[in-house]
Every structure is written in structure tokens, then in C-alpha cells.
Write an enzyme that holds these catalytic residues in place. Structure first.
Site, short mmCIF file in Angstrom:
data_model
loop_
_atom_site.label_atom_id
_atom_site.label_comp_id
_atom_site.label_asym_id
_atom_site.label_seq_id
_atom_site.Cartn_x
_atom_site.Cartn_y
_atom_site.Cartn_z
N ASP A 31 0.83 -1.21 0.00
CA ASP A 31 0.00 0.00 0.00
C ASP A 31 0.86 1.27 0.00
O ASP A 31 1.84 1.34 0.74
CB ASP A 31 -0.87 0.06 1.26
N HIS A 33 -1.16 4.46 -0.45
CA HIS A 33 -2.21 5.32 0.13
C HIS A 33 -1.97 6.83 -0.02
O HIS A 33 -2.00 7.57 0.95
CB HIS A 33 -2.39 4.98 1.61
N ASP A 60 -4.13 -0.52 -3.18
CA ASP A 60 -4.27 0.61 -2.25
C ASP A 60 -3.29 1.73 -2.58
O ASP A 60 -2.48 2.15 -1.75
CB ASP A 60 -4.13 0.15 -0.79
N ASP A 63 -6.52 6.98 -1.44
CA ASP A 63 -7.25 7.16 -0.17
C ASP A 63 -6.30 7.42 0.99
O ASP A 63 -5.14 6.99 0.99
CB ASP A 63 -8.14 5.95 0.17
N ARG A 64 -6.82 8.10 1.98
CA ARG A 64 -6.13 8.43 3.24
C ARG A 64 -5.07 9.53 3.08
O ARG A 64 -5.14 10.53 3.76
CB ARG A 64 -5.54 7.20 3.93
N ASN A 92 -8.46 -3.19 -2.03
CA ASN A 92 -9.82 -2.90 -1.56
C ASN A 92 -10.14 -1.40 -1.61
O ASN A 92 -11.30 -1.00 -1.55
CB ASN A 92 -10.04 -3.44 -0.13
N HIS A 93 -9.10 -0.54 -1.75
CA HIS A 93 -9.36 0.90 -1.86
C HIS A 93 -9.49 1.36 -3.31
O HIS A 93 -9.73 2.55 -3.54
CB HIS A 93 -8.26 1.70 -1.15
N HIS A 141 -3.70 -8.54 -3.09
CA HIS A 141 -3.72 -7.46 -2.11
C HIS A 141 -4.09 -7.95 -0.71
O HIS A 141 -3.42 -7.63 0.28
CB HIS A 141 -4.69 -6.35 -2.53
N ARG A 191 -12.25 -6.94 10.14
CA ARG A 191 -12.71 -5.83 9.32
C ARG A 191 -14.20 -5.93 9.00
O ARG A 191 -14.79 -4.98 8.48
CB ARG A 191 -11.95 -5.79 7.99
N HIS A 218 -2.06 -4.85 2.48
CA HIS A 218 -3.37 -4.66 3.15
C HIS A 218 -3.30 -4.36 4.65
O HIS A 218 -4.28 -3.95 5.23
CB HIS A 218 -4.21 -5.93 2.89
#
Length: 269
Positions: A31, A33, A60, A63-64, A92-93, A141, A191, A218
């Protein structure tokens, strides 16, 4: 850039076979991000992408962090430039519901437009779900499955174009969301999506599919990576000081043509 990658990914299978040529190495990153300056630092530490300095970014990308647009355009540009030596896995993002909650949709609308976000969304839906390196290392991922009998062929056959967004269960969802656990067997995910899978599940899946190793991302790790499940499951995470608060290192894995692994860890810049 985005249209070029959209077209390229539309012609890509859900499971991509990657071969490392004799004069090359492949770097697997987890990731990032939206941490653009840390992404640039990866290229400073490890060299810019090229035909023999191959990269696989394992989901990923957005995001964030505050610079998801810059991250994804950089990655897409390199994918366009080096289609046979630069690889991207869906995380997943790279999904609409996560982008709405964790910042990417708002960032794209602020920097560009709704139309631009829709184009990213369509392109994310085309990203492959898994890679196999030299027929021996599976890179996804999230992780493995709630069923015992899943094969690489099942992953290859996933019709991700029809699905677009993953369901809350099933193979495609578990590829993006599952996590390893220390205990044998399977457990419910912390999660609320996907599952947790034990060392026996990893062992069984690898044996069934004639693989040596699972690499996944992840999950943030203090040292940027962790080796679990008797050495058969490796988590790599490449966003150091995640969310500007966690204080973790980032890591990357360099893989030689004969599948020797070498880990590099780095601090946030």
C-alpha cells in the site's frame, strides 16, 4: 494517461503471469495510500522503473493520504510506459465505496471533476486481481479464501468486468480483503469483510496450486513487512508513518529471476 491504462487493463486477465528475465529484478511494493513523496522516495532508493527494473504495486494506491491523484497518475504513467515490466494489482481501496469515505473521490472532484472520478472508477474496475511471479509466487492485495478448493484457474476466470465492484463475500472480495491469522483454520475478519486464514490454509492452497509463496499487503506493519505461516506468507506495506501518525517503516521486496527475496525498509520523508 488514464484512458491509455483503461484500454490496457481492459485487455488484461484477472490473473496476470509475470516472468522475471535473467537480467532483471522485480520489486513488490505494498500500500502507498496517497503518500506521493514516499512513492518518489521508493524510486530514489530502488531506482526508477525500466524494462529490467520491474515493479509490482500491490493495491491501495489511493485514499487516506493527501496526494492520491499524483500517486495514481504516476503509477498509471509508468504502466503506460512499461506495460510488460510495471504491474498494478487492485486493492480494496480501488473501489467506489472506499473512495467515497476515505478521500479519493473528494480529492479528484476538487482537483479535476466528477467526470474524472468516474473515469478513475471505471479504470479501477479493470485492474487485475492477482499476479503469479515465475509460476511460483502468488501476489494478491488481501489474502486467501473461505473455501478449500480454490485454484489459480478460478481466479483467472473471475469476470471482474461484469462485477465492477466486489461483493461482500466470494473469491473476488476475499482476494481484496482477507488477512492471515496465527491460529490454524479460518476465522471471521476483524474488518467485517473477507476472512482470516491460518498457516494450514496457506499451506494447503500453495500445495494445491504448485506455488511456493504468498505475498500480500493490506495491513500496516511496524517494520514495513512481516513473514508468517512458516515463511509461506509475507505481508509488505510501503506507506511509512501511515496516516502521518503510526510511526511505522515502509518496506519493499526485491525478487531475483531465481526467486531470491531481499527486503529494504525505509522511513517516511
Amino acid at each position: 494517461i488514464v484512458l491509455a491504462v483503461y484500454k490496457m487493463m481492459s485487455e488484461t486477465e484477472s490473473l496476470v503471469d509475470v516472468t522475471i528475465p535473467q537480467d532483471a529484478k522485480l520489486t513488490v511494493c505494498g500500500d502507498i495510500h496517497g503518500q506521493y513523496y514516499d512513492l518518489l522516495n521508493i524510486f530514489t532508493i530502488n531506482g526508477l522503473p525500466s524494462e529490467n527494473n520491474m515493479y509490482l504495486f500491490n493495491g491501495d494506491f489511493v485514499d487516506r493520504g493527501s496526494f492520491s491523484v499524483e500517486c495514481i497518475l504516476t503509477l498509471f504513467a509508468y504502466k503506460w510506459l512499461y506495460p510488460k515490466s510495471f504491474f498494478l494489482t487492485r486493492g480494496n481501496h480501488e473501489t467506489d465505496d472506499m473512495n467515497k469515505v476515505y478521500g479519493f473521490e473528494g480529492e479528484v472532484k476538487t482537483k479535476f471533476s466528477q467526470q474524472m472520478f468516474d473515469l478513475f472508477s471505471e479504470t479501477f474496475a479493470k485492474l487485475p486481481l492477482a499476479h503469479v511471479i515465475n509460476k511460483k509466487i502468488l501476489v494478491v492485495h488481501g489474502g486467501l479464501f473461505s473455501k478449500n478448493d480454490v485454484t489459480l484457474e478460478d481466479i483467472r476466470k473471475i469476470d471482474r468486468f461484469k462485477k465492477r465492484q466486489p461483493d461482500s463475500e466470494g473469491i473476488m472480495c476475499e482476494l481484496l480483503w482477507s488477512d492471515p491469522q496465527l491460529m490454524p483454520g479460518r476465522g471471521p475478519s476483524k474488518r467485517g469483510v473477507g476472512i482470516q486464514f491460518g498457516p494450514d490454509v496457506t499451506e494447503d492452497f500453495l500445495r494445491r496450486n504448485n506455488l511456493d509463496l504468498l505475498i500480500r499487503s493490506h495491513e500496516v506493519k511496524d517494520n514495513g513487512y512481516v513473514v508468517e505461516h512458516n515463511g509461506k506468507c509475507i505481508t509488505v506495506f510501503s506507506a511509512p508513518n501511515y496516516c502521518d501518525t503510526i510511526g511505522n517503516k515502509g518496506a519493499l521486496i526485491n525478487i531475483t529471476p531465481d526467486l531470491e527475496l531481499d527486503y529494504t525498509t525505509f522511513e517516511a520523508v
